[in-house]
Scaffold this active site. Structure first.
Site, mmCIF file in Angstrom:
data_model
loop_
_atom_site.group_PDB
_atom_site.id
_atom_site.type_symbol
_atom_site.label_atom_id
_atom_site.label_comp_id
_atom_site.label_asym_id
_atom_site.label_seq_id
_atom_site.Cartn_x
_atom_site.Cartn_y
_atom_site.Cartn_z
ATOM 1 N N SER A 31 77.332 63.093 -50.165
ATOM 2 C CA SER A 31 75.921 63.245 -50.624
ATOM 3 C C SER A 31 74.776 63.774 -49.773
ATOM 4 O O SER A 31 75.495 63.186 -48.366
ATOM 5 C CB SER A 31 75.295 61.977 -51.797
ATOM 6 O OG SER A 31 75.668 61.581 -52.454
ATOM 7 N N LYS A 44 75.201 73.432 -46.434
ATOM 8 C CA LYS A 44 74.356 72.736 -44.926
ATOM 9 C C LYS A 44 72.958 73.716 -44.973
ATOM 10 O O LYS A 44 72.151 74.165 -46.237
ATOM 11 C CB LYS A 44 74.834 73.988 -43.869
ATOM 12 C CG LYS A 44 75.932 73.416 -42.687
ATOM 13 C CD LYS A 44 75.977 71.722 -43.331
ATOM 14 C CE LYS A 44 76.993 71.211 -41.602
ATOM 15 N NZ LYS A 44 76.804 69.888 -40.914
#
Lengths: 426, 130
Positions: free
Chosen positions: B50, B87
């Site tokens: 996560s 990202k």
């Protein structure tokens, strides 16, 4: 026929199936990649890297296995669920660049760019290419010209250019350009015609363009002279934005392994009927005639070879899967012979008509009653929502032992929640 | 994929002919809300870890739009070392970095020093089951 101010762009996706596989799998970028036809039979899409290894289009997989192994060529079975969804996205993206567009195949479309000024055409082409790549991740090549045949030729050359776009409109040296295109690479010139042309000294697109019309008319057919006219810039083929409804619908498959039992053939025919019936219902059509065929491999010699087919005329047109399956299975039973190793079976629905008027016939066993039509709608609705074959018919089998080989298929479907692509977090 | 929920402005009582019928507005179309550009938007499932700082968890669905250009602090899907990875994009003094969501410097990847890294798309929504 117009000598014309048309500006037609042919947008063609580069190595489309390979590009789709690469979209969610960057590890195969810049590597040789091939995609195989159903049953992993032949090569049907190649990356540039695979092309330069000498792997040819349409080559049987077993023939290229050695090259594949030695060069670690990444190999995929077809994943048409993925290719279909990506194709729809490409076409939707293209649609905004032109109000008039003809989807020519899963990876090609003609766009009408007549409203764009000549001096802006090339720029417009770059913009189309850039947008499709950014939005969908699919690289394309674009050929722009005054006829479909010329835009195909332009596209053929654009594929080899880094810029990816070639514009032939107002090109002064069009004859030079056409001299560089071999006659067999001209759109609409098939293998037989190529042989004939070469025998008569026509080796390039330019040669055909310069050939006298009366000679072409006399020696080929209407298609031959049409191609020559189009190369001269006379538009004979117009853009067809609306796909014509199909006149028949064929579904057939080769088996993953040879099938001998009637019950397995029953499963296959039932599954094919379900697929075809779903397609024609989607197009709001009905079927009047079913053809069922079975055959063993043509490589089975002598007495081991058997092929047969059977036509069934229906009393009235219908799109009811259950009725169609019953008829098809009876036909199958009548041509099935024990003791053969079957390699392929299929069905053809013909006499397709618009379903706006469902015929009724009191004395026929098929009667298109309201309840059955609703049941079919419910099945289609459920399958659209929950995936193909969420609702099927038990006769179609669950295990489908006969089903095609798809050893190397990527299990991604961008249009189905269960098979979405994945990303990692790190 | 189609999902329409009727959107009621008032609670509906039973038994009595509903006075709320007049208040039923248009159906809510979650697709229209979540997907602004259909051909360029993909649903992608998160697998593995996560990213708590951004609120993305294992098995969540990401709505990813390829047509958008990432801004400072955009959550993006990037092609890093031949893999698609989520990202955070950070822009500092004309330079762009990818981070794992935290502000710590150690996990920063400088994009101009790694030209092979490309941005695949911009994450616009997270669909998380509770």
């Amino acid at each position: 026929m117009l000598y014309n101010n048309n500006k037609i762009a042919l947008v063609d996706c580069n190595s489309f199936y390979v590009s789709c596989e690469r979209l969610f799998n960057p590890s195969i970028n810049k590597k040789p990649v091939i995609v195989l036809s159903s049953n992993d039979g032949c090569v049907i899409s190649r990356s540039t890297e695979a092309k330069s290894l000498g792997i040819k289009m349409g080559e049987p997989y077993f023939k290229v296995k050695k090259i594949v192994k030695e060069n670690d060529v990444k190999t995929f079975s077809t994943n048409f669920a993925l290719y279909g969804d990506i194709s729809r996205r490409v076409m939707k993206t293209l649609k905004q660049f032109s109000p008039k567009m003809e989807i020519y195949s899963i990876d090609e479309a003609f766009l009408d760019l007549s409203s764009i000024k000549n001096e802006n055409l090339l720029e417009h082409g770059y913009k189309i290419r850039e947008t499709v790549l950014k939005w969908t991740g699919i690289p394309t090549s674009i050929g722009i010209a005054s006829t479909k045949t010329l835009s195909k030729a332009a596209n053929y050359v654009a594929k080899k250019e880094v810029s990816g776009v070639i514009n032939l409109i107002n090109l002064k040296k069009i004859n030079n350009f056409l001299s560089g295109i071999k006659i067999n690479d001209v759109w609409g010139v098939g293998r037989q015609l190529t042989k004939f042309y070469i025998k008569n000294g026509i080796n390039t697109a330019y040669d055909l363009k310069e050939m006298h019309n009366s000679w072409i008319k006399k020696n080929t057919n209407v298609f031959g002279s049409r191609t020559a006219m189009e190369l001269r810039g006379f538009a004979c083929l117009s853009l067809e934005p609306h796909a014509e409804k199909r006149k028949n619908c064929c579904v057939s498959r080769s088996f993953g392994s040879k099938v001998t039992k009637l019950e397995d053939l029953n499963e296959a025919i039932t599954t094919h009927c379900l697929n075809a019936a779903e397609k024609i219902r989607l197009d709001k059509q009905t079927v009047k005639k079913i053809t069922v065929f079975i055959k063993t491999s043509p490589f089975q010699m002598g007495n081991n070879y058997y092929a047969n087919s059977k036509d069934v005329d229906l009393p009235i047109g219908t799109s009811d899967s259950i009725a169609l399956i019953k008829k098809a299975l009876t036909a199958l039973e009548s041509i099935y012979k024990k003791g053969y190793k079957y390699q392929k079976t299929g069905i053809i629905f013909s006499g397709l008509k618009n379903d706006s008027i469902y015929s009724k016939n009191l004395f026929s066993e098929i009667n298109n009653d309201e309840k059955r039509i609703k049941l079919m709608q419910a099945i289609d609705h459920t399958n659209t929502r929950y995936g193909r074959n969420a609702l099927s018919i038990a006769q179609a089998g669950v295990r489908k032992k006969w089903n095609v080989k798809k050893q190397y298929a990527s299990k991604i479907d961008t249009a189905c929640l269960c098979f979405l692509p994945t990303v990692k977090i790190s | 994929m189609k999902l329409l929920l009727p959107f009621h402005l008032q609670k509906v009582g039973a038994g009595f002919p509903s006075p709320a019928t007049d208040y039923v507005e248009d159906d809510i179309d979650l697709n229209a809300h979540l997907i602004k550009n259909i051909p360029s938007t993909f649903l992608i499932r998160v697998q593995g870890k996560s990213m708590n700082e951004v609120g993305i968890h294992n098995d969540d669905l990401l709505v990813v739009d390829r047509s958008l250009n990432p801004k400072n602090f955009s959550t993006v899907v990037a092609n890093v070392n031949e893999e698609l990875i989520v990202k955070t994009l950070i822009k500092e003094k004309n330079q762009s970095f990818l981070t794992a969501g935290s502000k710590e410097i150690k996990d920063k990847i400088n994009l101009s020093e790694n030209p092979e890294i490309t941005i695949w798309g911009v994450v616009t929504y997270v669909i998380h089951a509770l």
